[in-house]
Design an enzyme around this catalytic site. Structure first.
Site, PDB file in Angstrom:
ATOM      1  N   ASP A  74     -40.865  77.374 -28.319  1.00  7.16           N
ATOM      2  CA  ASP A  74     -40.566  76.850 -26.990  1.00  7.16           C
ATOM      3  C   ASP A  74     -39.069  76.694 -26.758  1.00  7.16           C
ATOM      4  O   ASP A  74     -38.575  76.936 -25.669  1.00  7.16           O
ATOM      5  CB  ASP A  74     -41.240  75.486 -26.800  1.00  7.16           C
ATOM      6  CG  ASP A  74     -42.747  75.592 -26.946  1.00  7.16           C
ATOM      7  OD1 ASP A  74     -43.309  76.599 -26.487  1.00  7.16           O
ATOM      8  OD2 ASP A  74     -43.359  74.688 -27.532  1.00  7.16           O
TER       9      ASP A  74
ATOM     10  N   HIS B 156     -22.176  67.003 -19.228  1.00  6.05           N
ATOM     11  CA  HIS B 156     -22.897  67.155 -17.962  1.00  6.05           C
ATOM     12  C   HIS B 156     -24.383  67.358 -18.230  1.00  6.05           C
ATOM     13  O   HIS B 156     -24.806  67.417 -19.381  1.00  6.05           O
ATOM     14  CB  HIS B 156     -22.317  68.294 -17.126  1.00  6.05           C
ATOM     15  CG  HIS B 156     -22.450  69.661 -17.749  1.00  6.05           C
ATOM     16  ND1 HIS B 156     -21.767  70.043 -18.873  1.00  6.05           N
ATOM     17  CD2 HIS B 156     -23.189  70.745 -17.373  1.00  6.05           C
ATOM     18  CE1 HIS B 156     -22.069  71.289 -19.172  1.00  6.05           C
ATOM     19  NE2 HIS B 156     -22.931  71.746 -18.281  1.00  6.05           N
TER      20      HIS B 156
ATOM     21  N   HIS C 147     -26.701  69.759 -17.876  1.00  4.70           N
ATOM     22  CA  HIS C 147     -27.430  71.008 -18.104  1.00  4.70           C
ATOM     23  C   HIS C 147     -28.180  70.978 -19.435  1.00  4.70           C
ATOM     24  O   HIS C 147     -27.728  70.371 -20.400  1.00  4.70           O
ATOM     25  CB  HIS C 147     -26.455  72.197 -18.109  1.00  4.70           C
ATOM     26  CG  HIS C 147     -26.146  72.702 -16.730  1.00  4.70           C
ATOM     27  ND1 HIS C 147     -25.010  73.399 -16.432  1.00  4.70           N
ATOM     28  CD2 HIS C 147     -26.864  72.629 -15.574  1.00  4.70           C
ATOM     29  CE1 HIS C 147     -25.020  73.726 -15.144  1.00  4.70           C
ATOM     30  NE2 HIS C 147     -26.137  73.266 -14.607  1.00  4.70           N
TER      31      HIS C 147
ATOM     32  N   ASP D 160     -28.434  73.098 -21.757  1.00  4.46           N
ATOM     33  CA  ASP D 160     -27.718  73.557 -22.954  1.00  4.46           C
ATOM     34  C   ASP D 160     -26.727  72.498 -23.454  1.00  4.46           C
ATOM     35  O   ASP D 160     -26.021  72.720 -24.434  1.00  4.46           O
ATOM     36  CB  ASP D 160     -27.034  74.915 -22.721  1.00  4.46           C
ATOM     37  CG  ASP D 160     -26.005  74.898 -21.614  1.00  4.46           C
ATOM     38  OD1 ASP D 160     -26.225  74.217 -20.592  1.00  4.46           O
ATOM     39  OD2 ASP D 160     -24.960  75.563 -21.763  1.00  4.46           O
ATOM     40  N   HIS D 161     -26.711  71.324 -22.772  1.00  6.58           N
ATOM     41  CA  HIS D 161     -25.858  70.216 -23.219  1.00  6.58           C
ATOM     42  C   HIS D 161     -26.625  68.928 -23.477  1.00  6.58           C
ATOM     43  O   HIS D 161     -26.192  68.098 -24.274  1.00  6.58           O
ATOM     44  CB  HIS D 161     -24.738  69.977 -22.203  1.00  6.58           C
ATOM     45  CG  HIS D 161     -23.823  71.164 -22.082  1.00  6.58           C
ATOM     46  ND1 HIS D 161     -22.593  71.226 -22.668  1.00  6.58           N
ATOM     47  CD2 HIS D 161     -24.024  72.376 -21.493  1.00  6.58           C
ATOM     48  CE1 HIS D 161     -22.050  72.419 -22.442  1.00  6.58           C
ATOM     49  NE2 HIS D 161     -22.905  73.136 -21.724  1.00  6.58           N
TER      50      HIS D 161
ATOM     51  N   ASP E 244     -14.460  76.058 -22.984  1.00  5.27           N
ATOM     52  CA  ASP E 244     -15.559  76.919 -22.530  1.00  5.27           C
ATOM     53  C   ASP E 244     -15.123  78.386 -22.429  1.00  5.27           C
ATOM     54  O   ASP E 244     -14.162  78.701 -21.736  1.00  5.27           O
ATOM     55  CB  ASP E 244     -15.983  76.388 -21.154  1.00  5.27           C
ATOM     56  CG  ASP E 244     -17.016  77.240 -20.429  1.00  5.27           C
ATOM     57  OD1 ASP E 244     -17.615  78.129 -21.060  1.00  5.27           O
ATOM     58  OD2 ASP E 244     -17.239  76.987 -19.226  1.00  5.27           O
TER      59      ASP E 244
ATOM     60  N   HIS F 111     -18.823  78.908 -14.172  1.00  6.83           N
ATOM     61  CA  HIS F 111     -17.818  78.935 -15.245  1.00  6.83           C
ATOM     62  C   HIS F 111     -16.574  79.687 -14.772  1.00  6.83           C
ATOM     63  O   HIS F 111     -16.676  80.691 -14.076  1.00  6.83           O
ATOM     64  CB  HIS F 111     -18.380  79.636 -16.489  1.00  6.83           C
ATOM     65  CG  HIS F 111     -19.585  78.959 -17.052  1.00  6.83           C
ATOM     66  ND1 HIS F 111     -19.508  77.996 -18.044  1.00  6.83           N
ATOM     67  CD2 HIS F 111     -20.896  79.080 -16.753  1.00  6.83           C
ATOM     68  CE1 HIS F 111     -20.728  77.574 -18.337  1.00  6.83           C
ATOM     69  NE2 HIS F 111     -21.586  78.212 -17.564  1.00  6.83           N
TER      70      HIS F 111
ATOM     71  N   ASP G 175     -41.844  74.171 -31.613  1.00  5.89           N
ATOM     72  CA  ASP G 175     -43.070  74.811 -31.153  1.00  5.89           C
ATOM     73  C   ASP G 175     -44.073  73.707 -30.865  1.00  5.89           C
ATOM     74  O   ASP G 175     -44.554  73.056 -31.787  1.00  5.89           O
ATOM     75  CB  ASP G 175     -43.597  75.754 -32.243  1.00  5.89           C
ATOM     76  CG  ASP G 175     -44.871  76.462 -31.800  1.00  5.89           C
ATOM     77  OD1 ASP G 175     -45.294  76.265 -30.639  1.00  5.89           O
ATOM     78  OD2 ASP G 175     -45.443  77.203 -32.615  1.00  5.89           O
TER      79      ASP G 175
HETATM   80 ZN   LIG Z   1     -23.133  75.081 -20.806  1.00  6.95          ZN
HETATM   81 ZN   LIG Z   2     -23.308  73.810 -17.709  1.00  5.23          ZN
END
Ligand SMILES: [Zn+2]
Ligand SMILES: [Zn+2]
Length: 552
Positions: free
Chosen positions: A50, A73, A75, A77-78, A195, A365, A440
């Site tokens: 997953d 922030h 998102h 992925d953070h 970044d 970005h 998973d």
């Molecule tokens: Zn990111």
């Molecule tokens: Zn982001």
């Protein structure tokens, strides 16, 4: 005192050599702080997985030193890995209001809402934790309340940018704190951690406002309903869709659980502004004139279970695509998702919609000129390009050289690398454990390479189970062998093949008994080998063969 002065260590535990699962640890002596705890969506070969989170063995090993987690922030992925990390190391979490609002929702889903201490930061916050003093500065990005951290350490100031672009006409009216970045540069920045996502793109990333104008034109001119899909977290874009609807006398309905949740949180916290009466329930749009309707939904990445994908397949409970609909994909496919997006677009066209899937997106970005501006404002001694795949980090390193950072002061890091800075001099130390933990269902980290290899085998040629009962005394076959297969051949049309396979197992076992071989492992290996060879000969397939031997 025998012990020398501590040194500052910078340790990327996620987000380098990859896009996703961002996490960086900063350590000074007995104190560790962590910036971000993201997740990543699984790669194609990770069957049934997953999500993926960073391996935090290093943090667990030093759990007594970990003081806090700071979030740049909201998102995934953070913040997506945060609940899993907090289950191992429960430390205070710091972030801006919207970020914490999104985190709270996530913690509630994991039953952690009451046990975690959330601390709000804004542009005026200075938080002392152990040897660190952490301040927040605002950036522009595709979600509001985004920023980075200025981390004061005994070795000097570290600037951790988080995801950023420089948007001079931001939708929420809050510009990036350029003046602060310049002030850090004047004070002297020891290290910039930045970044790299768009390091390969030339020029500047356009303002989110440019997308707003395109959306406004589409909403103004569409003959019927406008159905617009975007990322569930892109509050700025949703704001512009809502404003366009309001300008052109349309109502807005929202579909997709994550989007409904995020809109609710953003409205409640004041990050999304909606006039009373603009929003309508999805059940009510059937009664409305098509040219009065905008539907906001998830699925811009062609995700199989998302609202737009279901509509495209004709499988959504509430909305069918009808001729006259204008469907807008206000995003660009994340690498790897292109074929899902393309399939969805085809299905939408087939259903009679006019599909607009290009030109309704700008990145969150910064491109090369913005990355250079960040470098020039902060003028770091050392530079660490993070948040990107390897080539993006390399390209970012090259940009830093172009603006004058000496090559020997730039480190392109891998997961688990440790940069040690002592008396103002940085060098690579010994690596620490870092990598990937797969999730998973409810299992965290229990699925490893062996399980994945099996799943891969099963997905390719299926499985064949051979069940046989042997006599305890004589070793003779008492019942069976029975062969059960899944995903290998269509059984009804393969009776001859399976009969022959059964006889082969029988004769193999008979021969073994005659040779006085009775250990199960030898019997199983013999059955597996003989059957494997036979089936490959006959079918050119290699199903997984699972012999089960019972004694009676
Ligand atoms: Zn990111
Ligand atoms: Zn982001």
């Amino acid at each position: 005192m025998a012990r020398g002065k501590p040194k500052l260590s910078i340790i990327p535990l996620g987000g380098v050599g990859e896009i996703g699962k961002n996490m960086t640890a900063y350590r000074y002596g007995e104190d560790i702080i962590v910036v971000d705890a993201g997740l990543k969506f699984p790669e194609e070969e990770m069957l049934g997985i997953d999500a993926v989170i960073p391996d935090i063995a290093y943090l667990v090993e030093h759990r007594d030193k970990v003081r806090a987690i700071f979030l740049t922030h909201g998102h995934e992925d953070h913040i997506g890995g945060l609940p899993y990390v907090l289950k191992s190391i429960n430390v205070p979490v710091y972030g801006t209001r919207l970020t914490l609002g999104l985190v709270e929702n996530k913690l509630r889903e994991h039953g952690l809402a009451d046990s975690v201490k959330l601390n709000r930061m804004d542009g005026n916050s200075h938080v002392r934790v152990g040897a660190f003093e952490v301040s927040f500065f605002y950036n522009n990005h595709s979600i509001p309340d985004t920023g980075g951290f200025a981390i004061k350490t005994p070795e000097g100031l570290v600037v951790h940018t988080g995801d950023f672009k420089f948007d001079h006409t931001p939708v929420d009216g809050r510009p990036a704190d350029l003046h602060k970045l310049a002030a850090y540069g004047d004070q002297g920045v020891l290290a910039l951690v930045a970044d790299s996502t768009n390091a390969e793109r030339e020029g500047f990333t356009p303002s989110e406002r440019t997308v707003g104008r395109v959306i406004d034109d589409i909403v103004a001119q569409a003959p019927g309903r406008v159905i617009l899909a975007t990322f569930a977290s892109n509050i700025h874009r949703m704001q512009q869709v809502i404003e366009a609807a309001e300008r052109h006398g349309r109502k807005v309905a929202v579909v997709g659980r994550s989007m409904v949740n995020n809109i609710h949180i953003a409205v409640q916290l004041g990050y999304l502004h909606v006039r009373p009466g603009t929003m309508v329930d999805i059940d009510d749009i059937g009664k409305m004139a098509p040219e009065k309707v905008v539907v906001l939904c998830t699925g811009s990445q062609g995700e199989p279970m998302s609202a737009l994908t279901r509509m495209a397949r004709g499988a959504h409970r509430k909305i069918d695509i009808i001729p006259g609909d204008t469907v807008v994909l206000a995003s660009s496919p994340i690498p790897g998702n292109e074929k899902y997006v393309a399939r969805t677009i085809d299905q939408l066209f087939r259903a009679g919609a006019n599909v607009i899937y290009r030109g309704v997106h700008v990145s969150g970005h910064g491109s090369q000129e913005e990355l250079k501006l960040m470098l020039n404002l902060t003028r770091p001694k050392y530079f660490f390009p993070v948040h990107g795949e390897y080539r993006m980090q390399r390209t970012h390193a090259r940009l830093a050289m172009d603006v004058g950072v000496p090559e020997e002061n730039i480190f392109v890091l891998d997961l688990g690398d440790v940069v040690e800075i002592e008396n103002g001099v940085a060098r690579l130390g010994a690596k620490v454990t870092a990598g990937t933990v797969m999730i998973d269902g409810l299992g965290v980290g229990d699925v490893g390479n062996i399980v994945l290899r099996d799943r891969k085998l099963l997905s390719q040629d299926g499985i064949l189970v051979v069940v046989v009962t042997l006599s305890k005394e004589t070793g003779q076959v008492l019942s069976g062998p029975d062969i059960i297969s899944r995903g290998f051949v269509y059984v009804r049309e393969s009776e001859a093949l399976l009969d022959e396979a059964t006889r082969l197992v029988e004769s193999t076992l008979t021969r073994m008994v005659a040779d006085n071989i009775s250990e199960w492992s030898s019997l199983k290996t013999a059955v597996r080998d003989a059957l494997g060879r036979f089936l490959f000969d006959q079918t050119r397939r290699r199903p997984m063969i699972l012999p089960i031997i019972m004694e009676a």
